[in-house]
Design a protein around this motif. Sequence first.
Motif, short mmCIF file in Angstrom:
data_model
loop_
_atom_site.label_atom_id
_atom_site.label_comp_id
_atom_site.label_asym_id
_atom_site.label_seq_id
_atom_site.Cartn_x
_atom_site.Cartn_y
_atom_site.Cartn_z
N LEU A 1 0.82 -1.19 0.00
CA LEU A 1 0.00 0.00 0.00
C LEU A 1 0.86 1.26 0.00
CD1 LEU A 1 -2.80 -1.10 2.48
CD2 LEU A 1 -3.06 -0.69 0.03
N GLU A 2 1.96 1.21 0.73
CA GLU A 2 2.86 2.36 0.75
C GLU A 2 3.50 2.58 -0.61
OE1 GLU A 2 5.60 1.72 3.94
OE2 GLU A 2 4.03 1.86 5.46
N ALA A 3 3.90 1.50 -1.26
CA ALA A 3 4.50 1.61 -2.60
C ALA A 3 3.48 2.14 -3.60
CB ALA A 3 5.04 0.26 -3.05
N MET A 4 2.26 1.74 -3.44
CA MET A 4 1.20 2.24 -4.32
C MET A 4 1.01 3.74 -4.11
SD MET A 4 -2.63 0.72 -4.65
CE MET A 4 -3.76 1.31 -5.88
N GLN A 5 1.04 4.19 -2.88
CA GLN A 5 0.91 5.62 -2.60
C GLN A 5 2.08 6.39 -3.19
OE1 GLN A 5 -1.73 7.25 -1.30
NE2 GLN A 5 -0.61 9.09 -1.84
N ARG A 6 3.28 5.84 -3.11
CA ARG A 6 4.44 6.50 -3.70
C ARG A 6 4.28 6.63 -5.22
NH1 ARG A 6 7.14 3.48 0.13
NH2 ARG A 6 7.68 1.85 -1.35
N PHE A 35 -10.16 -1.04 -0.57
CA PHE A 35 -10.40 -0.60 -1.95
C PHE A 35 -9.11 -0.70 -2.76
CE2 PHE A 35 -10.51 3.06 -4.95
CZ PHE A 35 -11.51 2.60 -5.78
N ARG A 36 -8.02 -0.21 -2.21
CA ARG A 36 -6.74 -0.23 -2.93
C ARG A 36 -6.19 -1.64 -3.10
NH1 ARG A 36 -3.28 5.15 -1.55
NH2 ARG A 36 -4.85 6.61 -2.31
N LEU A 37 -6.46 -2.49 -2.13
CA LEU A 37 -5.98 -3.88 -2.24
C LEU A 37 -6.60 -4.61 -3.43
CD1 LEU A 37 -5.70 -5.07 1.45
CD2 LEU A 37 -3.88 -5.04 -0.25
N MET A 38 -7.81 -4.22 -3.81
CA MET A 38 -8.43 -4.85 -4.99
C MET A 38 -7.53 -4.67 -6.22
SD MET A 38 -12.52 -4.03 -4.80
CE MET A 38 -12.30 -2.32 -5.19
N PHE A 45 0.24 -7.54 -6.95
CA PHE A 45 0.96 -6.66 -6.03
C PHE A 45 2.07 -5.86 -6.70
CE2 PHE A 45 -1.38 -9.51 -3.39
CZ PHE A 45 -1.85 -8.69 -2.39
N ASN A 46 1.89 -5.56 -7.97
CA ASN A 46 2.78 -4.63 -8.67
C ASN A 46 2.18 -3.24 -8.51
OD1 ASN A 46 3.80 -2.90 -10.74
ND2 ASN A 46 4.57 -4.69 -11.82
N ALA A 50 -0.95 -1.46 -10.52
CA ALA A 50 -2.16 -1.24 -9.72
C ALA A 50 -2.61 0.21 -9.78
CB ALA A 50 -1.92 -1.67 -8.27
N VAL A 51 -1.67 1.13 -9.74
CA VAL A 51 -2.02 2.56 -9.83
C VAL A 51 -2.61 2.86 -11.20
CG1 VAL A 51 -1.01 4.86 -9.98
CG2 VAL A 51 -0.45 3.38 -8.05
N ASN A 52 -2.01 2.32 -12.25
CA ASN A 52 -2.55 2.54 -13.59
C ASN A 52 -3.96 1.99 -13.70
OD1 ASN A 52 -0.27 3.86 -14.54
ND2 ASN A 52 0.69 1.97 -15.22
N ARG A 53 -4.20 0.83 -13.11
CA ARG A 53 -5.54 0.23 -13.13
C ARG A 53 -6.52 1.10 -12.34
NH1 ARG A 53 -7.32 -5.05 -14.20
NH2 ARG A 53 -5.15 -5.72 -14.34
N LEU A 54 -6.11 1.59 -11.19
CA LEU A 54 -6.95 2.46 -10.37
C LEU A 54 -7.33 3.73 -11.12
CD1 LEU A 54 -8.23 3.51 -7.71
CD2 LEU A 54 -5.94 4.22 -7.02
N LEU A 55 -6.36 4.36 -11.77
CA LEU A 55 -6.63 5.59 -12.50
C LEU A 55 -7.57 5.35 -13.67
CD1 LEU A 55 -3.10 7.26 -12.48
CD2 LEU A 55 -5.03 7.68 -10.94
#
Length: 82
Positions: A1-6, A35-38, A45-46, A50-55
Amino acid sequence: LEAMQRELSMIPDSQKDAYNRAWQLNRQYVEDPKFRLMFLRADRFNPKKAVNRLLLFMEKKRQFFGEDSMVRGLTLNDMTPD
């Protein structure tokens, strides 16, 4: 989760307009670890993927269902014949 936030913080605001709008509407929903774990699970866990998918998820959700839908789960009432 921290890496995702970065990863999220490294993306320019111009590329995450829908995400930023959702964050303004309901920060708790957008930052919820469940929500972010989805997105992390979907991309093994990349955090970058995951950020690209979220956006992309936020963009499409706004496009198809409107801004209100970006900060809550979808229901059948959100669906239209289109």
